[in-house]
Structure formats: structure tokens, C-alpha cells
Write an enzyme that holds these catalytic residues in place. Structure first.
Site, short mmCIF file in Angstrom:
data_model
loop_
_atom_site.label_atom_id
_atom_site.label_comp_id
_atom_site.label_asym_id
_atom_site.label_seq_id
_atom_site.Cartn_x
_atom_site.Cartn_y
_atom_site.Cartn_z
N ASP A 405 13.69 9.42 1.04
CA ASP A 405 12.20 7.77 0.71
C ASP A 405 12.74 7.13 -0.94
O ASP A 405 13.21 7.74 -1.32
CB ASP A 405 10.83 8.97 1.02
N GLU A 408 14.68 2.36 -1.67
CA GLU A 408 15.10 0.64 -1.99
C GLU A 408 14.82 0.03 -3.41
O GLU A 408 16.00 -0.75 -3.96
CB GLU A 408 13.90 0.11 -1.88
N ASP A 490 6.33 2.72 6.54
CA ASP A 490 5.13 2.89 6.49
C ASP A 490 4.15 1.36 7.43
O ASP A 490 3.38 0.76 7.17
CB ASP A 490 4.62 2.96 5.07
O1 MIG Z 1 4.43 6.45 -1.75
O2 MIG Z 1 6.22 11.09 0.57
O3 MIG Z 1 7.07 6.18 3.53
O4 MIG Z 1 6.65 8.69 5.34
O5 MIG Z 1 5.13 10.18 3.83
C1 MIG Z 1 4.65 7.02 -0.67
C2 MIG Z 1 4.86 10.47 1.15
C3 MIG Z 1 6.32 7.68 -0.29
C4 MIG Z 1 6.51 6.87 1.73
C5 MIG Z 1 7.01 7.65 3.28
C6 MIG Z 1 6.52 8.48 3.57
C7 MIG Z 1 6.17 9.58 3.24
C8 MIG Z 1 5.73 9.07 1.67
N1 MIG Z 1 6.46 8.14 1.31
#
Ligand code: MIG
Length: 781
Positions: A405, A408, A490
Site C-alpha cells: 500500500d 505512489e 480507496d
Molecule cells: O492511509 O492501511 O487504500 O486499503 O486499508 C490509508 C490502511 C492507508 C489505504 C488503502 C486501504 C488501507 C488503508 N490505507
């Protein structure tokens, strides 16, 4: 005089235009054109349908690194091509297409064998100015544009301006441009003519698809030279086959990854995870995978476990595995800057100089979940190897997959969650990459997510060397399919996001990324029972079928919405499991030919203009079509049936194609149709993919003339690469009133357990046999 409120748009500096061809010179793979003032245009003929175009204003073509492109020029087989010269142009011809280079002014023009132009430069073919280079192409009235990676819009992207720059696009809407993924590839379709274009630049780039000028496509990049590939089809399947030859294909995932995944931010203790699995099994909701979100960690330190909440992960995962559940853990790139705390990941990384440094040599700091953080430079092979190995902290206790995650990358310049903070990326002049690949962040920003996924994938291959693993990433670039599945970040628990999910996933599939999914139920917000039921129906179609929800929202497990919705969810998850052999075969097609799993109708009907804007119906493979409901209170809908005969999945009623029909769709029903000639393998419901050997398989056959190759293997290991797999060709044909089903001989070294096969021909009845692997013919009166 009118008064302007706000700012006038800045006058952009003028473009220097490419001038005329002075001379040209053939080399093995193509032609170099001298275009005056030291500038150079190079055309490389890599395949009869694949041309690479490069232009450098100063004549120097920098060696391109293999970041996105998997098959460099030298590895393509030499192609025969002819060159002819006239006063006006130089003409290059392959078996498939003709490329003409006009001498004055220099411009590149392509033609199919019928003489139809495509990817035609406008009169200003190529332009350059400080820090930017651009090319303009004509687009005809009929052309439609698809792909472009991840796009939060409907299917056809004509009329839009689309930027390629990976961004944490939290709260994205239909108006969002920059997304998590940046894949500078598209395909253009019109009846009988289709081509793809891959813009080979990792710098910030943009496609203006007739937004500024109705009939002009502009490619623009902050690179110093122009580099793109033209891929002639004409069918979408051919375009994708070649595009994925160029940028790579996905490895075959473990079969369990095709089952249902249950996720939440977060299932944050052993007790909660055990209770979740108990609910799933007691309620007989099939499930293969549980995802652990950031709260399993100790203070958001990657590669650690929270000792209070997960005192014995090994024991937990062992127990879960006895119940057929795999565990996937989230990993973010930000490493807590924690030099005082004996946190090995931070200490080793600093010691070995693995983290991104600013241009002034200081280690770069940003803020994210663990507060102040440092960031590995995934461009470097040594860093990827280190990171990949760190995953042993998870695989040692039995974790089977990694979810990447925030890559980017997503970070703030002030403590995370602080409203004052701004989203940032690393400084553009920060150094990135090692050895010959060393460059600046300006060139590598878009690659961060993909290289993180690569580190994960390669690490898991070493750590779990005898088993296939699962990798999921939020960010990526062209080629990300080589390492990872992708989910669309998201989304919200809103009908609009349910609607948008299909075209988003279809466009990803048309960009070479087949293993994709959107969070079922929506991530942010609270799903209503009706929304959740409809979402699970669509979710059954997603190549990656994962339910998820955000911290602080209503829980999104199927039983949270009452008995009726729970039963609907069970029914559609069960259908997914019944179809696993079909889905698995589609994954094999993706792994071997680059085909998408979830396909817009235009993929199989590229000459039917009615499919060009059709974003709310999809094909799973070539044989099953879904026309889901994605609006509240709607209990029937119009369905477009392309040419041929179609059969209703539920009633088996037949319909003639080339028409629109109105179908009923009460809450428990998602309209599904079977294409004439379809051969669809189905197995009995299982609670997880590997629960039981397949000792009964039903082949659902729709009268018609088509064939289907079923692919099978052990679903878990790499033995399939050494021939331990099986393919089986099935063919259906019509002979007067009879339907004939030919079962081919089983091929390959993998032999399934003895099984009963029931072949059901719609409207004709069933026949069954005990499969001994031999070929046979079944006739239906
Ligand atoms: O700032 O890890 O898209 O699926 O549950 C949010 C927490 C960070 C974004 C991801 C989401 C995940 C969440 N993350």
C-alpha cells in the site's frame, strides 16, 4: 474591455518543430533518419505489427533501461521489411502494415493493408521545447480510446486529457485525473481497425485525446526524447498479445488467490481473526484469504508484529491453515525513523544507505503512519533484495502473500493525519537508482510502486520457493502485471463507485493488467444492505474478489446486513467457487497471452459499434456475460445482446442477439447470459479452493460452434512449468438438429484424480462419463 477574474492561462512557449528528412540509413532492425540540426528520428521494426518510434532533438538516443519494457529491441526476431523511396516519402512495408515517413516536413504515417490510415502525425508531427517533447496525431471521427491504465471514468476516454503520474488519489471521483497507477498505454478502435500505443517514458506524461482539439491526439512528456511503440491489431486481443510481449505478462497465481478474500482496516487481534474465520466457516461463506491491515504491526513498523494483539502469529496461521485460510499482510514503504529503538529495518537501511537521499546528500524524511519515516530506494536491485528478504519475518510464520500500500508514494511533509500537512512526493532532484540506472526522482517517481511490488514478488519467490505467492499493489506502472495484482484503492460505499468499478477494471485489463479488483462494499463509508448485495454480485465477476472496509465504518462482512443479504452473498460467492476451473483457465490465458479476464464487450465484438460505449455489461472470458444492477431500487434493466444466440444463465431461456431486451433483476438476481457455443466447467461448491479434489465436473454447453481449452494443474507449486499441467480441448458443433460435443484427449503430465464428468447441453439434456483422459464424442439429439 472585458475584465478577467482570476488568472489568465500562462502563455506557453512555442514548440520547435521537427524539420525535414535530410538523409536516411537502414540498419538491421530499422531506419535512422537525419532530420537536420543534429536531430534524429529512428524507426525500429520489431515485429510485423510492432514499430518503435524514437526522436531525439540532439541526435542522441539514451539507452533505455528495462524498467517497463520486458523485451528489449535486440531480443525481437528480425523482421522482413521493404523500403521504397519516392520524392515525397520513404515507405516501409511489413507483412501487416505500411509506415510512410514524409520528407518535408518530416512526419510518420501508418496504413493497414486496406490503405486506411492510423496513428498519423498531424502536420506538426513532433515538437520540442525546454523540458518537454510532444507528438500530435490525427484521430478520425469513428475512433474510440480505451486502456490508459487505471481511470476513474467510464470506458471510452476520447475527449479527455489523461496524465500519467502515480498519486494517492484518496477520495477520487469521476473527475480525478492522476491515479494510483500510471500506465501510458492505450488502444484505439474503430470498425475493422485497431491499434495500440505505448508511450515509453517514465517521466510525467500526458495524453490529450481530442480534449483541446477535437480530432487531434497529443502525446506529451517531460522527457528529453520521444519514444513510443505502435502496435497494430486490428483486434484488441492481438494488440494486447503484442503489448504484453513487450511489457510482460502476469505469472500464474496460486489458485487460492482466485477465491474470496476478506479484509478490513483492521482485523487487529488474534481473537478477532479467529472469530472472523469461525463466522465464515459456521455460516458456510466460502473464503480463502484474510488480509491483515496496518494494525498487526508494532507502532506501524514494517516487518514487525504487535506482541499484545498478535502474541503467537505462527500458531494462529497454522490454525487458520487447517481451516483452509491463507493470510496476506500489508506492507507500506515508509520505514519508521527510529534510530534509538533498535529497530533493525531502520538501522540496517541507514547503515547500508538504502534510503532515498535528497540532492544535498541528506536522507529524505517524510511523514506517514509510523510518523517520521525514511523510504527505501526500490530502484536499486540491492535494496529490493534486502526488502524482499525482510519478508521472512512474515513468511517464517506462514504468511502467504504481501499487500503493498501507499507506494505512489503517499506521504506528508508534516505529521500524518495533521490537517496542516500537505501531500508530497520526494524532491524531483533526489537521487534514485544505482549503477547505470542512477538518475533523479523526476524520472523514477512513476516506478516506485512497481519496483516495490517487484521486491515483494522476487523476495517471496526466494522465501517460499516451492509455492506460488500472492502480491497486491496499489501503485504501479506499465509492466506491473509481471509482479503483482492491483486493486483500485480507496473507493466509497456509494452506488457511483459500484458503477464505475466495471469500466475501471476493464480499462486496466485492456492495459495488460488482468488480475484486478475493486473493494467490494466500498472502502470509505457504510454500505447499505442493498448496495452490499449488489456489490457482492459484481464482486463475483472481479478477477480479484476482495471485500474491504475502512477503520471507523460499518463492518462489511456478508452477515452484517441481515439474513436476506447474507444468503445473496453466499449464493454469489458459491457461484464464484463453482466457476473456479473456468476462472483459473482465464488466468492461464492472461499468463500466456496477456488476455484480460474481465472484458468489455468490445473486446470480442470490436466491429459492433453498439459495444463501444457499453460500460455496464461485461464478459468473463469469452463465454459468460453479466448485466449487473448498480442503482438502488432497480429491479429490471435493458441488456444489449450482440450477434448470435444467448441463453439466460438462470432460466436457460434462449434469445436472439443483435437486440436489446428488458430483463428482471430482483435483489437476489444478477442477470447473466451464456454465449452460443460456450463450454463452461463448473465444480461443486467448496469452502476454499483446495478443500477437495475435483471428482465431479459439470460442463455447461450452449448449442453453437466454438471450442474451449480447459487448463489445470496443482494450483500451488511451480511444477506446472515443468510440464505438470493439463490442457483439454472441448469442441461443440451443430449437425442439423443434433449437437455434438467433442472431448479431446487430456494433454500434459498432470493427472487429476478420477472424476465424473457431466456434460449438459442446454435444451438437450445431460450425458455423463467417468473421465479416463481419453477423447470421446457425445451426440445430443
Ligand atoms: O492511509 O492501511 O487504500 O486499503 O486499508 C490509508 C490502511 C492507508 C489505504 C488503502 C486501504 C488501507 C488503508 N490505507
Amino acid at each position: 474591455m472585458p475584465e478577467f477574474i482570476g488568472q489568465l492561462p500562462k502563455r506557453e512557449p512555442a514548440w520547435n518543430a521537427i524539420s525535414s528528412v535530410q538523409s536516411f540509413r537502414r540498419y538491421t532492425q530499422g531506419i535512422h533518419f537525419d532530420c537536420g540540426n543534429n536531430s534524429r528520428l529512428t524507426l525500429s521494426i520489431l515485429a510485423p505489427n510492432l514499430i518503435r518510434v524514437r526522436f531525439s532533438p540532439n541526435g542522441e538516443l539514451t539507452p533505455r533501461r528495462s524498467w517497463a519494457v520486458n523485451l528489449p529491441d535486440a531480443e525481437w526476431n528480425n523482421v522482413n521489411f521493404d523500403i521504397q523511396e519516392t520524392d515525397e516519402q520513404i515507405i516501409i512495408e511489413t507483412d501487416k502494415i505500411k509506415v510512410c515517413v514524409q520528407r518535408d516536413p518530416c512526419k510518420v504515417m501508418c496504413f493497414d493493408q486496406a490503405g486506411n490510415p492510423f496513428a498519423h502525425d498531424t502536420d506538426l508531427g513532433i515538437g520540442f521545447r525546454k523540458g518537454e517533447i510532444s507528438s500530435w496525431k490525427e484521430i478520425t471521427a469513428e475512433e474510440r480510446f480505451y486502456g490508459f491504465g487505471e481511470r476513474s471514468q467510464l470506458l471510452n476516454q476520447r475527449g479527455k486529457c489523461l496524465t500519467n503520474w502515480t498519486t494517492d488519489c484518496l477520495d477520487y471521483t469521476m473527475l480525478t485525473d492522476e491515479m494510483y497507477q500510471a500506465i501510458p498505454f492505450f488502444m484505439s478502435l474503430r470498425p475493422n481497425l485497431g491499434y495500440g500505443l505505448f508511450f515509453n517514458t517514465t517521466f510525467w506524461s500526458q495524453f490529450d485525446v481530442g480534449a483541446t482539439q477535437l480530432n487531434t491526439l497529443q502525446l506529451k512528456t517531460q522527457d528529453s526524447e520521444l519514444d513510443y511503440y505502435i502496435i497494430y491489431g486490428p483486434e484488441p486481443a492481438k494488440i494486447l498479445e503484442t503489448y504484453t510481449q513487450l511489457t510482460g505478462r502476469m505469472p500464474l497465481p496460486p489458485r487460492w488467490a482466485l477465491g474470496y478474500h476478506q479484509c478490513r482496516w483492521s482485523y487487529d487481534s488474534e481473537t478477532e481473526v479467529r472469530e472472523l474465520v469461525k463466522q465464515l466457516r459456521d455460516r458456510r461463506i466460502p473464503c480463502d484469504v484474510i488480509h491483515l491491515d496496518i494494525d498487526y504491526m508494532q507502532g506501524f513498523r514494517v516487518f514487525t508484529w504487535n506482541k499484545q494483539r498478535f502474541p503467537n502469529p505462527k500458531k494462529l496461521i497454522e490454525e487458520l491453515s487447517q481451516q483452509g485460510i491463507k493470510v496476506v499482510n500489508i506492507i507500506d514503504p515508509g520505514v519508521k525513523f527510529d534510530p534509538e529503538a533498535d529497530y533493525q529495518v531502520c538501522d540496517r537501511g541507514l547503515e547500508q544507505d538504502y534510503f532515498i537521499r535528497r540532492a544535498d546528500g541528506q536522507v529524505f524524511h517524510g511523514y506517514v503512519w509510523p510518523d517520521r519515516a525514511v523510504f527505501p530506494d526500490f530502484m536499486r536491485a540491492d535494496v529490493r533484495e534486502w526488502w524482499g528478504n525482510l519478508q521472512h519475518n512474515l513468511t517464517d510464520v506462514g504468511v502467504a502473500g504481501i499487500w503493498n500500500d501507499m507506494n505512489e508514494p503517499a506521504l506528508n511533509n508534516q505529521p500524518f493525519g495533521d490537517l496542516e500537512g500537505d501531500k508530497i512526493t520526494f524532491p524531483m532532484d533526489a537521487s534514485s537508482g544505482g549503477g547505470d540506472d542512477k538518475t533523479t526522482w523526476r524520472e523514477t517517481h512513476n516506478l516506485y510502486g512497481m519496483n516495490m511490488a517487484r521486491a515483494s514478488y522476487e523476495g517471496l519467490q526466494k522465501l517460499r520457493s516451492d509455492k506460488r505467492s500472492f502480491v497486491l499493489t496499489r501503485s504501479g506502472f506499465a509492466g506491473v502485471q509481471r509482479y503483482s495484482a492491483v486493486w483500485t484503492g480507496d473507493n466509497h460505499s456509494k452506488w457511483e463507485y459500484l458503477e464505475m468499478s466495471l469500466p475501471m477494471l476493464c480499462n486496466l485489463g485492456l492495459s495488460g493488467v488482468a488480475f484486478v479488483g475493486a473493494d467490494i462494499g466500498g472502502f470509505a463509508g457504510d454500505a447499505s444492505p442493498e448496495l452490499f448485495a449488489r456489490w457482492m454480485q459484481l464482486g463475483m465477476l472481479y478477477p480479484l474478489m476482495r471485500g474491504h472496509s475502512m477503520i471507523g465504518t460499518k463492518r462489511h462482512e456478508p452477515w452484517e446486513f441481515g439474513q436476506e443479504v447474507e444468503d445473496i452473498c453466499r449464493k454469489y460467492i458459491e457461484l464464484r467457487y463453482q466457476l473456479l476451473p473456468y476462472f483459473y483457465t482465464l488466468f492461464w490465458q492472461a499468463a500466456t497471452k496477456g488476455e484480460p479476464i474481465l472484458r468489455p464487450l468490445l473486446y470480442h465484438y470490436p466491429n459492433d459499434v453498439k459495444t463501444y460505449e457499453l460500460y455496464d455489461q461485461v464478459l468473463i472470458g469469452s463465454s459468460i456475460m453479466a448485466a449487473p444492477i448498480y442503482r438502488p431500487g432497480v429491479e429490471n434493466r435493458m441488456v444489449y445482446l450482440p450477434e448470435g444466440t444467448w441463453y439466460d444463465w438462470w432460466s436457460r431461456k434462449s434469445y436472439q442477439g443483435s437486440q436489446h431486451i428488458l430483463v428482471d433483476a430482483p435483489l437476489e438476481k444478477m442477470p447473466l447470459f451464456i454465449r452460443a457455443g460456450a463450454i463452461i466447467p463448473l465444480v461443486p461448491v467448496m469452502q476454499y479452493a483446495e478443500e477437495l479434489p475435483v471428482n465431479e465436473m459439470r460442463l455447461l454447453v450452449a448449442p453453437g460452434k466454438r471450442e474451449f481449452t480447459l487448463y489445470e494443474d496443482d494450483g500451488l507449486t511451480f511444477a506446472y512449468r515443468d510440464g505438470m499441467n493439463s490442457t483439454r480441448q472441448y469442441r461443440v458443433d451443430l449437425a442439423g438438429n443434433q449437437v455434438v460435443v467433442e472431448v479431446g484427449e487430456r494433454k500434459g503430465n498432470w493427472n487429476p484424480d478420477e472424476r465424473k464428468v457431466i456434460v449438459e447441453v442446454i435444451g438437450k439434456g445431460e450425458q455423463e462419463f467417468i473421465d479416463d483422459g481419453k477423447g470421446r464424442q457425445l451426440v445430443y439429439q
